[in-house]
Design an enzyme around this catalytic site. Structure first.
Site, PDB file in Angstrom:
ATOM      1  N   ALA A  22     -81.331 -15.509  67.663  1.00 34.27           N
ATOM      2  CA  ALA A  22     -81.005 -14.086  67.573  1.00 34.27           C
ATOM      3  C   ALA A  22     -80.132 -13.716  68.766  1.00 34.27           C
ATOM      4  CB  ALA A  22     -82.286 -13.258  67.576  1.00 34.27           C
ATOM      5  N   SER A  24     -78.056 -10.877  70.584  1.00 35.58           N
ATOM      6  CA  SER A  24     -77.871  -9.432  70.668  1.00 35.58           C
ATOM      7  C   SER A  24     -76.480  -9.040  71.130  1.00 35.58           C
ATOM      8  CB  SER A  24     -78.899  -8.836  71.636  1.00 35.58           C
ATOM      9  OG  SER A  24     -78.625  -9.263  72.963  1.00 35.58           O
ATOM     10  N   GLY A  25     -75.791  -9.969  71.775  1.00 39.00           N
ATOM     11  CA  GLY A  25     -74.522  -9.645  72.413  1.00 39.00           C
ATOM     12  C   GLY A  25     -74.654  -9.577  73.913  1.00 39.00           C
ATOM     13  N   GLY A  26     -75.863  -9.824  74.422  1.00 38.40           N
ATOM     14  CA  GLY A  26     -76.106  -9.817  75.849  1.00 38.40           C
ATOM     15  C   GLY A  26     -76.134 -11.221  76.428  1.00 38.40           C
ATOM     16  N   SER A  29     -79.574 -13.652  75.533  1.00 37.13           N
ATOM     17  CA  SER A  29     -79.640 -14.321  74.233  1.00 37.13           C
ATOM     18  C   SER A  29     -78.534 -15.365  74.090  1.00 37.13           C
ATOM     19  CB  SER A  29     -79.562 -13.301  73.095  1.00 37.13           C
ATOM     20  OG  SER A  29     -78.350 -12.567  73.136  1.00 37.13           O
ATOM     21  N   CYS A 117     -90.169  -3.353  67.461  1.00 39.29           N
ATOM     22  CA  CYS A 117     -89.051  -4.144  66.936  1.00 39.29           C
ATOM     23  C   CYS A 117     -89.378  -5.631  66.982  1.00 39.29           C
ATOM     24  CB  CYS A 117     -87.788  -3.849  67.741  1.00 39.29           C
ATOM     25  SG  CYS A 117     -86.308  -4.700  67.154  1.00 39.29           S
ATOM     26  N   CYS A 216     -82.416   1.730  72.085  1.00 39.07           N
ATOM     27  CA  CYS A 216     -81.110   1.364  71.542  1.00 39.07           C
ATOM     28  C   CYS A 216     -80.614   2.343  70.497  1.00 39.07           C
ATOM     29  CB  CYS A 216     -81.158  -0.046  70.968  1.00 39.07           C
ATOM     30  SG  CYS A 216     -82.142  -0.211  69.457  1.00 39.07           S
TER      31      CYS A 216
END
Length: 387
Positions: A22, A24-26, A29, A117, A216
């Site tokens: 997964a 997240s764009g960070g 991860s 989440c 978020c």
């Protein structure tokens, strides 16, 4: 193969696994996915589209739920050399996280959407889909550690870097979910600064990207305004402990137990000290305030417990430590399960400002025992329960 520290396999299992990372764009991860791939696993990256209208989420380099984050995740996957997809889980996220957020606040409780989440999206909807497609595990950038016992059972433990430990928001995972989880960042002695340095060495463009903060799905960070758009406004009274009216508010849902700022009271306290929110009553739309020491909690009852392995024995108190908020301090407690509810008593000093709706997570040393949602509290200053 490059020589980076901590490229792990799933603890106790040396097989080459099909892993869904997964992303997240960070930075976290991205490095987690890179480590899993470097460990020899067959890794596929996936970014979760959690909004039907991503532009409504916070823009900029936040590392969570924006269009920019999707692009960052794709670029990281390209550098790592793994396939990448975007999966639309917006409907499930809205139902299980956002709608739950509204419902909890409407009932006077303070939810933790990140914890929800993890429970409902990343390790339920995402994991179920991954297993159906033949993947063995879901990999995330959380800072936590999985330990495999000799009998094959798995335990969730705190991360090696205590400052970044995220086991609190993973305390909702059960044994089945742990059996299919991989946390490459928590298994090694790695600080966040070292993770960023590793990302830069791997030529990942997210190396300097700021961490995500706040919630978020609230684009501007204004929780009260976000709630008001959905729940409306309804003027009510702000009362002191003896029922004297001190002011008004436009919606009890906009407050949380322990809150000090934003009360806008025109009448100063007789002792000149600040007032804090003690209770929220959605039934009569009132908010009760009082002194700080009225927030001291000696015990609590929590519902909907979820256990990371073997649960405590029913009706037999045992000694643990408890964490009551993300990055909160450990406090000594005794806890027992009675009629399906978790009853916790603080054995040291009372704990201040515990809000119903938050999670209590029990630990045995570094091991996560389980998590439950706080329903009621007992306070030192009075025989008072907060529903």
């Amino acid at each position: 193969m490059t020589d980076f520290p901590g490229a792990p396999t799933i603890p106790g299992d040396g097989r080459r696994l099909r892993v869904l990372a997964a992303m997240s764009g960070g930075v976290d991860s991205a490095v987690a996915a890179a480590r899993a791939a470097e460990a020899g696993h067959d890794v596929t990256g996936v970014h979760l589209a959690l909004s039907a209208n991503p532009k409504s989420f916070r823009t900029g380099a936040r590392g969570c739920c924006t269009i920019e984050d999707s692009h960052d995740a794709r670029r990281a996957a390209d550098v790592i050399g793994i396939p990448f997809y975007v999966w639309d889980l917006a409907d499930r996220f809205r139902e299980d996280v956002v709608e739950d957020f509204f419902a909890e606040y409407a009932e006077g409780r303070t939810p933790n959407p990140c914890l929800r989440c993890n429970e409902k999206i990343k390790f339920a909807a995402l994991l179920d889909k991954a297993i159906a497609l033949g993947f063995d595990a879901v990999c995330t950038g959380h800072y936590a550690t999985i330990v495999v016992n000799e009998n094959g059972t798995r335990e969730l433990h705190r991360a090696s870097d205590a400052a970044k430990d995220q086991s609190y928001v993973l305390g909702v995972l059960d044994e089945r979910q742990l059996a299919h989880a991989l946390f490459p960042l928590g298994d090694t002695l790695t600080t966040k600064e070292e993770i960023r340095a590793e990302a830069a060495a791997r030529r990942l463009s997210v190396a300097k990207k700021p961490d995500s903060h706040d919630i978020c799905f609230i684009a501007d960070g204004d929780t009260q305004g976000f709630l008001a758009k959905r729940l409306g406004t309804a003027e009510g009274d702000i009362l002191d402990e003896d029922g004297t009216k001190l002011g008004t508010h436009t919606g009890a849902y906009g407050y949380t137990v322990g809150q000090r700022k934003g009360l806008r009271l025109g009448v100063p306290a007789s002792d000149g000290k600040p007032r804090y929110v003690l209770d929220i009553s959605p039934v009569n739309n009132t908010v009760t305030v009082g002194p700080a020491d009225a927030l001291d909690v000696t015990a609590l009852t929590a519902i909907r417990p979820r256990w990371c392995g073997t649960p405590p024995a029913d009706g037999i108190p045992a000694t643990y430590t408890a964490q009551l908020r993300a990055h909160g301090a450990d406090v000594p407690v005794t806890a027992e399960v009675v009629d399906g509810e978790l009853r916790v008593r603080f054995t040291g000093e009372p704990v201040r400002g515990i809000a119903p709706g938050q999670a209590v997570v029990l630990y045995a040393g570094t091991r996560v025992v389980g998590s439950a949602t706080i329903a009621t509290t007992e306070r030192r200053t009075q025989a008072h329960a907060t529903a």
